[in-house]
Enzyme design. Structure first.
Site: not given
Ligand code: FAD
Ligand code: EPU
Length: 336
Positions: A161, A235, A332
């Site tokens: 991240r 997250s 994050e």
């Molecule tokens: P924004 O929220 O619009 O911007 C994020 C940051 O990037 C800001 O600082 C912004 O200024 C900068 N930025 C955006 N675009 C540019 C650009 N073109 N040039 C320079 N700076 C820029 N993230 C994960 O890594 N893994 C996951 O599994 C994951 N799951 C998610 C699930 C949900 C339900 C949600 C809501 C979010 C999740 N995220 C996850 C977080 C998010 O989706 C990512 O961080 C994504 O890349 C953000 O993209 P965005 O375009 O919405 O960025």
């Molecule tokens: N867990 C709990 N309680 C909870 C949630 C999770 O005990 O309420 C435990 C689960 O049981 C498991 C562990 O935590 O043992 C990991 O949980 P999970 O697989 O759901 O993934 P996570 O670590 O919570 C991360 C990323 C996610 C990504 C998933 C899958 C970060 C901060 N988050 O979540 O990214 O989608 O793994 O790879 O690294 C995001 O960045 O926004 C995001 C959603």
């Protein structure tokens, strides 16, 4: 060209009703440079899909929404292909396009909200894959000079991240295009989390990249709230990385603590587990905001919460987890 006093409610997945003093969108580098000339001394914020931000106040400056589109093949061999994608393309639409063309490498990153341009910002990751595994280069406009600079994978200094765009190059560049190297002969990554279990459940024996994508989508839908229905930014905290020594100490008191190897002397803990054990999972305040009931790592806005209320909740969680486990959670989500 610049719009004034615009509500950002529909531009962030938390659904926070903050206002931007000025707002503009751009769909080419030329457009962008024209806007930058009109910028005067206004503070800038670059907006993608708004899925990783929390507005805690109105933004007294210029919000620039990146809408550069495009998907083109730059290089192709028997084994792989390099595609260049506009930063304003929706990330999941990009993944679907790759699946349609049978290009592999991003199937585990299916259904992550947001746009292509933000994917290198925090080196998005899920289900055992990070963007750094497929990232080839990006082109970004340097805000002060208007010049385009190319960053290689190494230049981005990717970590969990993390990237240079969150550290020493923070706030200096606008990412306009991203190049990804994708496979034509695929190496599937199904070992992480519940992917294999999900494939089994779906009766898939010899999975394709599309099957892996479908499995990831099913798992994500079962765990994470849909931002169209409940405001959230995924997250809210990073999973903490601790030394193996700290892990051993924690294990004495909490033998079931989930942990994953993350380096020779370090382990990654699950922040969701720590927050749940501290008693926060499912907590709701005034039916407005709280901690999600299925995933304690996700803070949610059920309606009209202020960003500041959600930020305060995150502070309470950080200090409580610190008291109970002696571990400091790091946010994050980008706080504005
Ligand atoms: P924004 O929220 O619009 O911007 C994020 C940051 O990037 C800001 O600082 C912004 O200024 C900068 N930025 C955006 N675009 C540019 C650009 N073109 N040039 C320079 N700076 C820029 N993230 C994960 O890594 N893994 C996951 O599994 C994951 N799951 C998610 C699930 C949900 C339900 C949600 C809501 C979010 C999740 N995220 C996850 C977080 C998010 O989706 C990512 O961080 C994504 O890349 C953000 O993209 P965005 O375009 O919405 O960025
Ligand atoms: N867990 C709990 N309680 C909870 C949630 C999770 O005990 O309420 C435990 C689960 O049981 C498991 C562990 O935590 O043992 C990991 O949980 P999970 O697989 O759901 O993934 P996570 O670590 O919570 C991360 C990323 C996610 C990504 C998933 C899958 C970060 C901060 N988050 O979540 O990214 O989608 O793994 O790879 O690294 C995001 O960045 O926004 C995001 C959603």
């Amino acid at each position: 060209m610049l719009q004034k006093n615009i509500s950002l409610k529909t531009y962030n997945t938390f659904g926070i009703d903050a206002k931007a003093s000025f707002f503009a969108n751009f769909s080419s580098v030329d457009d962008l440079n024209t806007i930058l000339k009109e910028r005067e001394n206004r503070k800038l914020f670059i907006l993608g899909g708004g899925s990783n931000i929390l507005f805690t106040k109105n933004f007294d400056g210029l919000v620039l929404k990146n809408e550069i589109q495009g998907f083109k093949i730059i290089q192709e061999s028997e084994n792989d292909v390099v595609v260049e994608v506009g930063a304003g393309m929706n990330w999941h639409a990009f993944v679907l396009k790759c699946l349609e063309m049978n290009f592999g490498g991003v199937e585990n990153l299916s259904l992550i909200p947001g746009n292509v341009g933000a994917s290198p910002m925090q080196n998005i990751g899920a289900y055992g894959v990070e963007i750094k595994d497929v990232f080839e280069y990006l082109d970004a406009v340097h805000i002060e000079t208007g010049k385009v600079k190319r960053f290689s994978n190494k230049d981005c200094d990717f970590g969990y991240r993390e990237s240079v765009f969150k550290t020493y190059a923070k706030g200096q560049y606008i990412i306009c295009q991203v190049g990804y190297r994708l496979t034509k002969i695929h190496k599937l990554n199904t070992s992480y989390g519940a992917i294999n279990m999900e494939l089994e459940k779906q009766g898939v024996n010899n999975p394709s990249i599309k099957d892996v994508s479908n499995a990831v989508i099913a798992i994500r839908k079962s765990k994470l709230p849909d931002p169209k229905k409940i405001g959230n930014a995924g997250s809210f905290f990073k999973n903490p990385i601790v030394s193996t020594q700290t892990l051993q100490i924690l294990k004495q008191k909490h033998p079931n603590i989930p942990n994953y190897p993350s380096g020779p002397e370090t382990a990654k803990l699950a922040a969701g587990w720590l927050i749940e054990q501290a008693g926060w999972k499912g907590k709701t305040y005034d039916e407005k905001y709280g901690v999600h009931k299925n995933q304690a790592l996700v803070l949610v806005n059920y309606g009209n919460a202020d960003g500041d209320e959600i930020l305060k909740l995150s502070n309470l969680i950080i200090s409580d987890v610190y008291q109970k486990f002696n571990i400091e959670l790091e946010r994050e989500v980008n706080i504005l």
